[in-house]
Design a protein around this motif. Structure first.
Motif, PDB file in Angstrom:
ATOM      1  N   LEU A   9       0.827  -1.202   0.000  1.00 14.06           N
ATOM      2  CA  LEU A   9       0.000   0.000   0.000  1.00 14.06           C
ATOM      3  C   LEU A   9       0.866   1.258   0.000  1.00 14.06           C
ATOM      4  O   LEU A   9       1.846   1.338   0.750  1.00 14.06           O
ATOM      5  N   PRO A  10       0.506   2.247  -0.805  1.00 14.89           N
ATOM      6  CA  PRO A  10       1.248   3.523  -0.817  1.00 14.89           C
ATOM      7  C   PRO A  10       0.790   4.404   0.340  1.00 14.89           C
ATOM      8  O   PRO A  10      -0.104   5.242   0.200  1.00 14.89           O
ATOM      9  N   ILE A  11       1.402   4.222   1.502  1.00 16.43           N
ATOM     10  CA  ILE A  11       0.957   4.906   2.712  1.00 16.43           C
ATOM     11  C   ILE A  11       0.981   6.425   2.550  1.00 16.43           C
ATOM     12  O   ILE A  11       0.058   7.128   2.995  1.00 16.43           O
ATOM     13  N   GLU A  12       2.027   6.948   1.914  1.00 16.62           N
ATOM     14  CA  GLU A  12       2.111   8.401   1.759  1.00 16.62           C
ATOM     15  C   GLU A  12       0.959   8.931   0.908  1.00 16.62           C
ATOM     16  O   GLU A  12       0.385   9.984   1.219  1.00 16.62           O
ATOM     17  N   GLN A  13       0.625   8.220  -0.170  1.00 13.92           N
ATOM     18  CA  GLN A  13      -0.501   8.641  -1.006  1.00 13.92           C
ATOM     19  C   GLN A  13      -1.814   8.541  -0.238  1.00 13.92           C
ATOM     20  O   GLN A  13      -2.682   9.409  -0.358  1.00 13.92           O
ATOM     21  N   LEU A  14      -1.963   7.468   0.533  1.00 16.96           N
ATOM     22  CA  LEU A  14      -3.168   7.322   1.350  1.00 16.96           C
ATOM     23  C   LEU A  14      -3.276   8.462   2.356  1.00 16.96           C
ATOM     24  O   LEU A  14      -4.354   9.021   2.578  1.00 16.96           O
ATOM     25  N   SER A  15      -2.146   8.809   2.972  1.00 14.62           N
ATOM     26  CA  SER A  15      -2.149   9.899   3.945  1.00 14.62           C
ATOM     27  C   SER A  15      -2.589  11.201   3.295  1.00 14.62           C
ATOM     28  O   SER A  15      -3.373  11.975   3.877  1.00 14.62           O
ATOM     29  N   ALA A  16      -2.087  11.451   2.086  1.00 18.70           N
ATOM     30  CA  ALA A  16      -2.477  12.669   1.379  1.00 18.70           C
ATOM     31  C   ALA A  16      -3.965  12.664   1.062  1.00 18.70           C
ATOM     32  O   ALA A  16      -4.648  13.689   1.194  1.00 18.70           O
ATOM     33  N   ALA A  17      -4.475  11.501   0.659  1.00 21.52           N
ATOM     34  CA  ALA A  17      -5.899  11.400   0.326  1.00 21.52           C
ATOM     35  C   ALA A  17      -6.776  11.565   1.560  1.00 21.52           C
ATOM     36  O   ALA A  17      -7.881  12.122   1.486  1.00 21.52           O
ATOM     37  N   ASP A  21      -1.428  12.069   8.893  1.00 21.31           N
ATOM     38  CA  ASP A  21      -0.016  11.695   8.843  1.00 21.31           C
ATOM     39  C   ASP A  21       0.134  10.195   8.619  1.00 21.31           C
ATOM     40  O   ASP A  21      -0.816   9.425   8.774  1.00 21.31           O
ATOM     41  N   ASP A  22       1.363   9.796   8.264  1.00 18.88           N
ATOM     42  CA  ASP A  22       1.603   8.397   7.905  1.00 18.88           C
ATOM     43  C   ASP A  22       1.343   7.451   9.076  1.00 18.88           C
ATOM     44  O   ASP A  22       0.821   6.346   8.884  1.00 18.88           O
ATOM     45  N   ALA A  23       1.712   7.847  10.287  1.00 22.98           N
ATOM     46  CA  ALA A  23       1.523   6.960  11.438  1.00 22.98           C
ATOM     47  C   ALA A  23       0.039   6.687  11.680  1.00 22.98           C
ATOM     48  O   ALA A  23      -0.360   5.549  11.947  1.00 22.98           O
ATOM     49  N   THR A  24      -0.779   7.728  11.568  1.00 26.58           N
ATOM     50  CA  THR A  24      -2.214   7.551  11.757  1.00 26.58           C
ATOM     51  C   THR A  24      -2.807   6.716  10.633  1.00 26.58           C
ATOM     52  O   THR A  24      -3.684   5.871  10.874  1.00 26.58           O
ATOM     53  N   THR A  25      -2.310   6.925   9.417  1.00 28.95           N
ATOM     54  CA  THR A  25      -2.796   6.129   8.284  1.00 28.95           C
ATOM     55  C   THR A  25      -2.489   4.658   8.500  1.00 28.95           C
ATOM     56  O   THR A  25      -3.347   3.792   8.279  1.00 28.95           O
ATOM     57  N   ARG A  26      -1.278   4.351   8.946  1.00 34.26           N
ATOM     58  CA  ARG A  26      -0.918   2.947   9.203  1.00 34.26           C
ATOM     59  C   ARG A  26      -1.807   2.355  10.289  1.00 34.26           C
ATOM     60  O   ARG A  26      -2.245   1.202  10.187  1.00 34.26           O
ATOM     61  N   GLN A  27      -2.084   3.129  11.314  1.00 42.12           N
ATOM     62  CA  GLN A  27      -2.950   2.639  12.383  1.00 42.12           C
ATOM     63  C   GLN A  27      -4.348   2.340  11.851  1.00 42.12           C
ATOM     64  O   GLN A  27      -4.952   1.317  12.198  1.00 42.12           O
ATOM     65  N   ALA A  28      -4.865   3.218  10.996  1.00 41.34           N
ATOM     66  CA  ALA A  28      -6.191   3.015  10.413  1.00 41.34           C
ATOM     67  C   ALA A  28      -6.196   1.791   9.497  1.00 41.34           C
ATOM     68  O   ALA A  28      -7.145   0.998   9.501  1.00 41.34           O
ATOM     69  N   VAL A  29      -5.135   1.637   8.705  1.00 38.67           N
ATOM     70  CA  VAL A  29      -5.035   0.477   7.810  1.00 38.67           C
ATOM     71  C   VAL A  29      -4.971  -0.811   8.615  1.00 38.67           C
ATOM     72  O   VAL A  29      -5.625  -1.812   8.285  1.00 38.67           O
ATOM     73  N   ARG A 110     -13.563   5.556   8.086  1.00 36.95           N
ATOM     74  CA  ARG A 110     -14.726   5.637   7.184  1.00 36.95           C
ATOM     75  C   ARG A 110     -14.314   6.103   5.795  1.00 36.95           C
ATOM     76  O   ARG A 110     -14.856   5.644   4.786  1.00 36.95           O
ATOM     77  N   ARG A 111     -13.357   7.032   5.723  1.00 38.53           N
ATOM     78  CA  ARG A 111     -12.880   7.485   4.410  1.00 38.53           C
ATOM     79  C   ARG A 111     -11.935   6.468   3.778  1.00 38.53           C
ATOM     80  O   ARG A 111     -11.832   6.386   2.558  1.00 38.53           O
ATOM     81  N   LEU A 112     -11.264   5.692   4.636  1.00 36.60           N
ATOM     82  CA  LEU A 112     -10.288   4.721   4.140  1.00 36.60           C
ATOM     83  C   LEU A 112     -10.939   3.477   3.545  1.00 36.60           C
ATOM     84  O   LEU A 112     -10.470   2.947   2.528  1.00 36.60           O
ATOM     85  N   LEU A 113     -12.001   3.000   4.164  1.00 37.00           N
ATOM     86  CA  LEU A 113     -12.586   1.719   3.754  1.00 37.00           C
ATOM     87  C   LEU A 113     -12.973   1.659   2.269  1.00 37.00           C
ATOM     88  O   LEU A 113     -12.678   0.655   1.605  1.00 37.00           O
ATOM     89  N   PRO A 114     -13.638   2.682   1.684  1.00 37.67           N
ATOM     90  CA  PRO A 114     -13.974   2.593   0.258  1.00 37.67           C
ATOM     91  C   PRO A 114     -12.756   2.614  -0.656  1.00 37.67           C
ATOM     92  O   PRO A 114     -12.851   2.192  -1.812  1.00 37.67           O
ATOM     93  N   ILE A 115     -11.625   3.117  -0.137  1.00 35.44           N
ATOM     94  CA  ILE A 115     -10.389   3.074  -0.919  1.00 35.44           C
ATOM     95  C   ILE A 115      -9.769   1.683  -0.829  1.00 35.44           C
ATOM     96  O   ILE A 115      -9.316   1.113  -1.828  1.00 35.44           O
ATOM     97  N   LEU A 116      -9.777   1.124   0.371  1.00 41.71           N
ATOM     98  CA  LEU A 116      -9.141  -0.183   0.576  1.00 41.71           C
ATOM     99  C   LEU A 116      -9.919  -1.328  -0.062  1.00 41.71           C
ATOM    100  O   LEU A 116      -9.312  -2.298  -0.527  1.00 41.71           O
ATOM    101  N   ALA A 117     -11.256  -1.240  -0.067  1.00 36.65           N
ATOM    102  CA  ALA A 117     -12.064  -2.390  -0.484  1.00 36.65           C
ATOM    103  C   ALA A 117     -11.719  -2.892  -1.890  1.00 36.65           C
ATOM    104  O   ALA A 117     -11.484  -4.103  -2.067  1.00 36.65           O
ATOM    105  N   PRO A 118     -11.644  -2.033  -2.933  1.00 35.70           N
ATOM    106  CA  PRO A 118     -11.266  -2.554  -4.251  1.00 35.70           C
ATOM    107  C   PRO A 118      -9.835  -3.076  -4.281  1.00 35.70           C
ATOM    108  O   PRO A 118      -9.548  -4.041  -5.005  1.00 35.70           O
ATOM    109  N   ILE A 119      -8.940  -2.454  -3.511  1.00 33.15           N
ATOM    110  CA  ILE A 119      -7.552  -2.925  -3.459  1.00 33.15           C
ATOM    111  C   ILE A 119      -7.498  -4.325  -2.859  1.00 33.15           C
ATOM    112  O   ILE A 119      -6.795  -5.213  -3.362  1.00 33.15           O
TER     113      ILE A 119
END
Length: 199
Positions: A9-17, A21-29, A110-119
């Motif tokens: 997963l491109p954590i930095e791109q996810l964080s931008a979307a 920050d990257d640490a919070t994105t990783r925790q959410a993922v 909630r914002r992450l799940l629709p991005i992750l689901a197709p991936i």
């Protein structure tokens, strides 16, 4: 296997979307991936759910050919997938996952799940295809059985009933003809992924 998926997963791109920050994105993922895989595994435990999921994998089998590209992720498709995976309980799942971060993760998840689901479906399609090829010794298991990505319904095979019935019959013929039980392979891959996540 969850670690393998996380590394892709491109954590930095996810964080931008997500605007975080990257640490919070990783925790959410880390919170969202097991929930998605667990929901998919539950769906695969009955025949109709497994057939719908195999149909969806057939539509997502080439989604990671060039790696994860967020520009190609269809979040509308992701919302449809979430509806099939969690039914009307998506918000309840989000609230539960958000609690893992002291209540702060909920809006991000909630914002992450629709991005992750197709991936996740694209990743799962590749895992199932690879397992099927190994078990079938190169038999006709190039991808999970599925229709065109242009068919009505989209995410998890929720098109017209007659079309689904024909596709289910075709899948059964292909599975029996190739000597492979793709439903069992699907369940094993999901079980392995979840088991790996618990170790």
């Amino acid at each position: 296997m969850i670690d393998q998926l996380m590394r892709s997963l491109p954590i930095e791109q996810l964080s931008a979307a997500l605007g975080t920050d990257d640490a919070t994105t990783r925790q959410a993922v880390q919170a969202a991936l097991p929930a998605l895989l667990g929901g998919l595994h539950k769906n695969s435990e009955d025949q109709s759910g497994a057939q719908s999921l195999l149909e969806a994998l057939g539509q997502h089998h080439d989604g990671l050919d060039d790696g994860v590209n967020l520009d190609r992720v269809d979040t509308n498709d992701g919302e449809k997938i979430l509806g099939h995976v969690f039914g009307n309980n998506t918000d309840g799942v989000v609230n539960q996952l958000g609690g893992m971060g002291g209540g702060q993760l909920g809006p991000i998840v909630r914002r992450l799940l629709p991005i992750l689901a197709p991936i996740v479906l694209s990743w799962l399609a590749r895992q199932v295809t690879g397992a099927g090829q190994q078990r079938g010794g190169g038999a006709q298991t190039q991808q999970p059985s599925g229709g065109s990505t242009n068919q009505p319904g989209g995410a998890l095979g929720n098109g017209p009933a007659e079309q689904q019935s024909r596709q289910a019959d075709n899948r059964a013929d292909q599975q029996q003809g190739g000597g492979l039980d793709m439903t069992s392979i699907l369940q094993e891959v999901l079980g392995s992924a979840l088991g790996g996540g618990r170790r």
